[in-house]
Scaffold this motif. Structure first.
Motif, short mmCIF file in Angstrom:
data_model
loop_
_atom_site.label_atom_id
_atom_site.label_comp_id
_atom_site.label_asym_id
_atom_site.label_seq_id
_atom_site.Cartn_x
_atom_site.Cartn_y
_atom_site.Cartn_z
N LEU A 131 44.96 -19.79 24.12
CA LEU A 131 44.22 -18.59 24.50
C LEU A 131 43.25 -18.90 25.62
CD1 LEU A 131 43.27 -15.59 23.75
CD2 LEU A 131 41.44 -16.75 22.50
N VAL A 156 47.30 -14.83 25.73
CA VAL A 156 47.84 -15.88 24.87
C VAL A 156 49.09 -16.41 25.54
CG1 VAL A 156 48.83 -16.46 22.62
CG2 VAL A 156 46.91 -14.86 22.76
N LEU A 180 43.65 -13.83 19.48
CA LEU A 180 43.06 -12.75 20.27
C LEU A 180 41.69 -12.35 19.71
CD1 LEU A 180 46.24 -10.60 20.93
CD2 LEU A 180 44.85 -11.75 22.67
#
Length: 305
Positions: free
Chosen positions: A45, A96, A174
């Motif tokens: 991420l 991502v 996330l």
């Protein structure tokens, strides 16, 4: 509806610089965040840091919204195969990236990482340069902003995940990124549009009625759908709503917001282009459940790389 832009101080000089700046410069005020922001296995991420990164996020959005779901692309979107709008340049984009090698349709091994999830973040100061928030096109958020003059607002939107990756790992990354971003920028209130698939509100009477009767934002948090676009959510009376069945009928994203402590605005909006019925999510940082803060870490260190 009050013009949201009138709630911001003038940024004429800044706007001129923004229009002239290369895309990479728009992300320079986020350098206090580490890169990558987090990692679970082969999934990484981070914030988009270049124009190329943003384009990859836009291509993912096109694939999910227009190819998988029922959104109707414009001629430009169909040609470029990217979901983009004028707000993208003012936003930060969480992405991502999957680093695992994979086989293409011809059986050839591909090692180039690909973007499999994204979230778009628009801070209040950046929204001033963009002429306001995207959400204001569907919901009258001016009273919400005016009721909290010292608060830092953060709009969340354009979230999507590639179908094979819609699992706990990707979603956790996330949310980990959003929490790290909120901490880094001192955001006080998160909000944005969240969607139920379909354009017939009566077909989703149970979940919409549940949101209205059990999670309606009131008082200083209240906001309504804009006149002319508002459709009522209280289609069923409260005593006809089965909360457990309604929760099962809600999209995972909205359920996730509710578990964090989010409220919803008054009325929904049908978005014919995207084939969705949208509700307003309002999530003050102060109401986030302590167990979620403990889970992701007070310093967003759970999935730190």
């Amino acid at each position: 509806m009050q013009n949201v832009a009138s709630l911001f101080p003038p940024f004429a000089a800044g706007l001129a610089r923004w229009r002239a700046a290369p895309l990479e410069m728009l992300f320079e005020d986020s350098v206090q965040l580490p890169s990558p922001l987090g990692r679970i296995g082969n999934l990484e991420l981070r914030l988009a840091s270049t124009g190329k990164d943003v384009k990859r996020a836009q291509r993912l959005r096109y694939r999910v919204f227009f190819e998988e779901m029922s959104a109707t692309p414009s001629a430009t979107a169909r040609l470029t195969r990217r979901d983009k709008d004028s707000y993208d340049a003012s936003c930060d984009h969480l992405i991502v990236v999957d680093h695992a090698p994979r086989l293409n349709a011809f059986g050839k091994l591909k090692t180039k990482p690909r973007v499999v999830g994204t979230y778009r973040l628009l801070r209040q100061e950046a929204a001033a340069l963009a002429g306001g928030f995207y959400t204001a096109g569907e919901f009258d958020i001016a009273p919400l902003i005016a009721a909290h003059p010292g608060a830092k607002m953060l709009e969340l939107g354009r979230s999507c995940v590639l179908s094979p990756y819609r699992d706990k790992r990707t979603v956790e990354l996330l949310w980990h990124g959003i929490w790290a971003y909120v901490l880094a920028h001192g955001s006080d209130i998160m909000f944005g549009c969240a969607s139920l698939e379909g354009i017939d509100p009566r077909a989703m009477a149970l979940p919409l009625s549940y949101l209205h009767h059990y999670h309606l934002a009131t008082g200083e948090w209240a906001a309504r759908a804009v006149p002319g676009r508002r459709v009522p959510m209280d289609i069923l009376p409260k005593d006809a709503v089965d909360p457990r069945a309604a929760m099962r009928a809600l999209p995972p994203l909205i359920k996730g917001y509710l578990r964090l402590g989010a409220m919803v605005g008054d009325g929904a909006v049908v978005d014919h282009q995207f084939g969705t019925t949208d509700v307003l999510i309002v999530l003050p940082r102060a109401v986030i459940s302590p167990r979620y803060i403990d889970y992701y870490g007070a310093t967003a260190n759970r999935h730190a790389a």
